[in-house]
Motif scaffolding. Structure first.
Motif, short mmCIF file in Angstrom:
data_model
loop_
_atom_site.label_atom_id
_atom_site.label_comp_id
_atom_site.label_asym_id
_atom_site.label_seq_id
_atom_site.Cartn_x
_atom_site.Cartn_y
_atom_site.Cartn_z
N UNK A 118 25.06 11.44 40.14
CA UNK A 118 25.98 11.30 39.00
C UNK A 118 27.39 11.73 39.38
N UNK A 119 27.48 12.82 40.16
CA UNK A 119 28.80 13.28 40.60
C UNK A 119 29.45 12.24 41.50
N UNK B 294 20.37 19.23 55.16
CA UNK B 294 20.34 19.10 53.71
C UNK B 294 21.63 18.48 53.19
N UNK B 295 22.76 18.80 53.86
CA UNK B 295 24.01 18.16 53.48
C UNK B 295 23.87 16.64 53.54
N UNK B 296 23.21 16.16 54.60
CA UNK B 296 23.00 14.73 54.74
C UNK B 296 22.15 14.16 53.63
N UNK B 297 21.06 14.86 53.28
CA UNK B 297 20.19 14.39 52.20
C UNK B 297 20.94 14.34 50.87
N UNK B 298 21.71 15.38 50.58
CA UNK B 298 22.47 15.38 49.33
C UNK B 298 23.49 14.24 49.33
N UNK B 299 24.10 14.02 50.49
CA UNK B 299 25.15 13.01 50.55
C UNK B 299 24.59 11.61 50.51
N UNK B 300 23.32 11.41 50.90
CA UNK B 300 22.69 10.11 50.71
C UNK B 300 22.72 9.75 49.23
N UNK B 301 22.35 10.72 48.39
CA UNK B 301 22.39 10.50 46.94
C UNK B 301 23.82 10.21 46.47
N UNK B 302 24.75 11.02 46.93
CA UNK B 302 26.17 10.86 46.59
C UNK B 302 26.68 9.51 47.10
N UNK B 303 26.24 9.14 48.32
CA UNK B 303 26.71 7.91 48.94
C UNK B 303 26.18 6.66 48.28
#
Length: 401
Positions: free
Chosen positions: A219-220, A332-341
């Protein structure tokens, strides 16, 4: 070198990497978009698709980062990404072919992931390993400086240079910024101990917490990408604000530059999740002000709110990821950024569809605000889960003793 001086040098490498890969390679496109539409005949729909391919590159970089554990490989890919940032910027000026621009935007996305995820992860690992506070406020000021610098540069250069020449100037600046971005970041240390001999141990969140956290970050991503990509074009099309879009974009950068340091302090006082909630609520106001109220004052106020919050949310999330996984923060940064991306691929395409059918990008801001509202609800759910899990952990420890 004194520890504090060494810390500043390492953080400065991160600042320059963000100015290069996110500021120049990525965000120079935003203030140049109206100029390219006028001079290079870039269509509304094509502009949205270029943004989509940029975020496809970013998502690809996030996928790569989420799969890599080797710090030395991450370091090599980070350095490759910085070189690609310069290359992608040069490509925008050497051709007016849409296919070349698509490739450029995709490569720019890869390079921005290298800076945001690999570079940030390497720096956070270095800070923890050398017993410094695991906060990235100074590092992420590079985002705001890059945005503000690009906006100011375009406003100045547009008086005498065409769109192509401006891309070449940004390419030259990128070559200069590349030097400290590469030279000032030391080679990684892959040992399991900090310099004081303390073991570095991961403390991952629960699976439920992580899933909802990723949904909130999605969502962000929607909330961020519409304004970040189209705000100049949106403001230029609002009544009485023609030509003011670059000024508003500059305000976003000015607010973003010191914002993360402020959010570091807020998080220390109220906790990371409460800081995220506050940033999300304020960002909704920043997104809506330009279209809901109208006028230059509202547009600038919205830009200041948006610039002061989106970078806070990104940095807080990535810092939290690093604290959960100090030995491999980029994972984990990568996993979070997949969602963001994923959000950053979908939202520009939807916004471009709205623009093609309604003649402007403003509807995208309402989409962004709606997504952020859902994100606030998800963050409130995380608060409940965190409190419940903390209570359960405390009860378990008391039973064990």
């Amino acid at each position: 070198m004194l520890p504090q001086a060494e810390r500043i040098k390492v953080l400065s490498a991160g600042i320059f990497s963000l100015i290069l890969a996110v500021g120049i390679a990525r965000f120079a496109y935003t203030p140049l978009l109206p100029i390219m539409q006028q001079q290079a005949r870039l269509g509304i729909s094509a502009a949205g698709w270029l943004a989509t391919f940029n975020y496809a590159g970013y998502l690809s970089g996030a996928l790569i980062a989420s799969q890599i554990n080797d710090l030395h490989l991450k370091d090599k890919l980070y350095r490759t990404g910085m070189v690609l940032a310069v290359l992608s910027t040069i490509m925008m000026g050497v051709s007016s072919n849409l296919f070349i621009w698509i490739i450029s935007r995709y490569i720019a996305g890869l390079s921005s992931a290298a800076a945001m995820l690999l570079g940030t992860g390497l720096i956070l690992n270095w800070l923890i390993r050398h017993n410094h506070r695991s906060e990235l406020g100074m590092h992420f000021s590079g985002l705001g400086l890059g945005i503000a610098g690009c906006a100011a540069a375009v406003a100045f250069m547009s008086q005498s240079l065409d769109w192509r020449e401006q891309w070449f100037v940004f390419s030259a600046i990128g070559c200069l910024v590349l030097i400290p971005a590469l030279r000032w970041l030391p080679a990684p240390d892959s040992s399991a101990l900090t310099t004081s001999g303390k073991a570095m141990e991961d403390n991952p969140p629960s699976a439920l917490f992580l899933k909802i956290f990723m949904a909130a970050y999605f969502c962000a991503g929607v909330g961020y990408v519409v304004s970040a990509t189209f705000i100049v074009a949106i403001v230029d099309r609002l009544p009485g604000l023609a030509g003011k879009g670059t000024l508003v974009f500059f305000a976003i950068g000015i607010a973003a530059a010191p914002a993360r340091i402020v959010w570091d302090l807020v998080a220390r006082k109220v906790g990371d999740l409460n800081a995220l909630l506050l940033a999300a609520v304020l960002q909704i106001g920043g997104i809506l002000l330009p279209v809901a109220v109208g006028g230059l004052a509202a547009a600038i106020a919205g830009a200041l709110l948006f610039g002061g919050t989106f970078i806070g949310m990104v940095s807080l999330v990535l810092t939290m990821a690093g604290r959960y996984y100090p030995t491999r923060p980029a994972k984990m940064m990568g996993k979070m950024t997949i969602s963001y991306g994923v959000a950053q691929i979908i939202a520009p395409a939807i916004t471009a569809w709205f623009a093609a059918h309604q003649g402007g990008y403003a509807s995208g801001l309402y989409l962004a605000a709606g997504a952020m509202t859902i994100g606030v609800g998800l963050l409130l759910m995380l608060k409940i889960i965190e409190n419940r899990e903390t209570t359960q952990l405390t009860t378990t420890r008391q039973a064990d003793t």
